[in-house]
Design a protein around this motif. Structure first.
Motif, short mmCIF file in Angstrom:
data_model
loop_
_atom_site.label_atom_id
_atom_site.label_comp_id
_atom_site.label_asym_id
_atom_site.label_seq_id
_atom_site.Cartn_x
_atom_site.Cartn_y
_atom_site.Cartn_z
N UNK A 294 14.67 4.02 -0.27
CA UNK A 294 13.96 4.93 -1.17
C UNK A 294 14.90 5.52 -2.21
N UNK A 295 16.09 5.97 -1.78
CA UNK A 295 17.03 6.53 -2.75
C UNK A 295 17.57 5.46 -3.68
N UNK A 296 17.73 4.23 -3.17
CA UNK A 296 18.19 3.15 -4.04
C UNK A 296 17.13 2.81 -5.08
N UNK A 297 15.86 2.79 -4.69
CA UNK A 297 14.80 2.52 -5.67
C UNK A 297 14.75 3.58 -6.76
N UNK A 298 14.96 4.83 -6.39
CA UNK A 298 15.00 5.89 -7.40
C UNK A 298 16.15 5.66 -8.37
N UNK B 194 5.56 -1.18 -10.62
CA UNK B 194 6.18 -0.52 -11.77
C UNK B 194 7.58 0.00 -11.57
N UNK B 195 8.23 -0.38 -10.48
CA UNK B 195 9.61 0.04 -10.21
C UNK B 195 9.75 1.57 -10.22
N UNK B 196 8.76 2.22 -9.62
CA UNK B 196 8.79 3.67 -9.44
C UNK B 196 9.00 3.94 -7.97
N UNK B 197 10.03 4.71 -7.61
CA UNK B 197 10.30 4.99 -6.21
C UNK B 197 9.15 5.78 -5.59
N UNK B 198 8.74 5.40 -4.37
CA UNK B 198 7.63 6.10 -3.74
C UNK B 198 8.01 7.51 -3.27
N UNK C 274 0.83 -1.21 0.00
CA UNK C 274 0.00 0.00 0.00
C UNK C 274 0.87 1.26 0.00
N UNK C 275 1.88 1.28 0.85
CA UNK C 275 2.77 2.45 0.92
C UNK C 275 3.46 2.68 -0.42
N UNK C 276 3.88 1.59 -1.05
CA UNK C 276 4.56 1.71 -2.35
C UNK C 276 3.57 2.17 -3.41
N UNK C 277 2.42 1.57 -3.44
CA UNK C 277 1.42 1.88 -4.48
C UNK C 277 0.96 3.33 -4.41
N UNK C 278 0.69 3.81 -3.20
CA UNK C 278 0.18 5.17 -3.03
C UNK C 278 1.29 6.19 -2.80
N UNK C 279 2.53 5.73 -2.90
CA UNK C 279 3.71 6.59 -2.87
C UNK C 279 3.83 7.36 -1.56
N UNK C 280 3.67 6.64 -0.48
CA UNK C 280 4.01 7.18 0.84
C UNK C 280 5.47 6.81 1.09
N UNK C 281 6.35 7.72 0.75
CA UNK C 281 7.76 7.34 0.62
C UNK C 281 8.59 7.38 1.87
N UNK C 282 8.29 8.24 2.83
CA UNK C 282 9.21 8.44 3.95
C UNK C 282 9.47 7.18 4.78
N UNK C 283 8.52 6.25 4.97
CA UNK C 283 8.86 5.05 5.74
C UNK C 283 9.99 4.21 5.12
#
Length: 246
Positions: free
Chosen positions: A191-195, A242-246, A61-70
């Motif tokens: 998060x920075x690695x996913x970006x 989709x391999x998009x950083x949250x 859910x956090x990834x899908x809705x792009x709640x990135x800070x966690x």
């Protein structure tokens, strides 16, 4: 200097990249307690001892809705050895990254240089944003290897000649090419690695196409493999969305 640079035994050539995970504090549970503090307060600490598998839906859910800070409450430090031109692309990634690279001012740089393996596609077709690389001919492969090795050896001999004459390392290094291998420590969070991975690797599940240079993609693939073992649920959610950083 030698009469035939190609015969010099001082230089060595490689086509691979080195990525070692030297230390880390990274787990899927880091995402869960960081996320749940917003609703559970101090009780969110209980997530540290729970099985993250029970809460993989929350990670998705956090990834899908792009709640990135966690996804920032973790840390990974990699030792990386790669050609200088890879590092120059790497260091365009600044948010959530820290770097320390070996210095040509303070040490004599070693003659280790990059020459593409035969699997590296050499010929570019199309235009930026739509180009693709195709296999080179045997003649192109042989020419690339010979020209690069000759140029590297000649440049390193010039570097040595200046050092032997007492020229400062920080001046003499100017003649060295970007195909020289350097080394660095790179520290990031998930998060920075996913970006980074979203931009510097190609993947069938990616929602947004990327056109990375192959050499930095090789580094990214090695980093991703080690991160996957640390945070498998986060990695799976990254791919599923989709391999998009949250």
């Amino acid at each position: 200097m030698t009469d035939n640079p190609a015969e010099s035994a001082t230089a060595s050539f490689r086509s691979d990249m080195t990525v070692e995970l030297v230390k880390h504090s990274a787990a899927d549970s880091d995402v869960l307690w960081a996320a749940r503090v917003s609703t559970a307060g101090e009780q969110s600490l209980e997530e540290l001892t729970k099985d993250p598998e029970r809460s993989k839906g929350l990670i998705n859910y956090l990834m899908r809705d792009r709640h990135g800070s966690p996804f920032e409450h973790n840390s990974m430090t990699f030792f990386i050895s790669a050609p200088i031109f890879v590092f120059r692309e790497f260091m365009r990634h600044r948010v959530g990254w820290s770097y320390n690279e070996e210095s040509g001012r303070y040490r004599e740089l070693q003659p280790v240089f990059y020459v593409p393996a035969e699997s590296r596609k050499l010929v570019q077709q199309g235009r930026p944003g739509k180009y693709r690389f195709v296999e080179g001919t045997q003649a192109q492969q042989e020419l690339t290897g010979k020209v690069m090795e000759d140029a590297y050896v000649h440049a390193y001999e010039a570097y040595q000649e200046m050092l032997d004459a007492g020229v400062a390392r920080e001046v003499a290094r100017s003649v060295l090419p970007v195909g020289l291998y350097s080394s660095m420590y790179a520290t990031c969070n998930a998060r920075s690695l996913m970006h980074f991975l979203g931009l510097r690797t190609q993947h069938e599940q990616a929602a947004v196409p990327s056109f990375p240079q192959r050499e930095i993609e090789m580094v990214g693939e090695l980093m991703e493999a080690q991160w996957t073992a640390l945070m498998p649920l986060t990695h799976a959610a990254f791919n599923a969305n989709g391999r998009v950083a949250p």
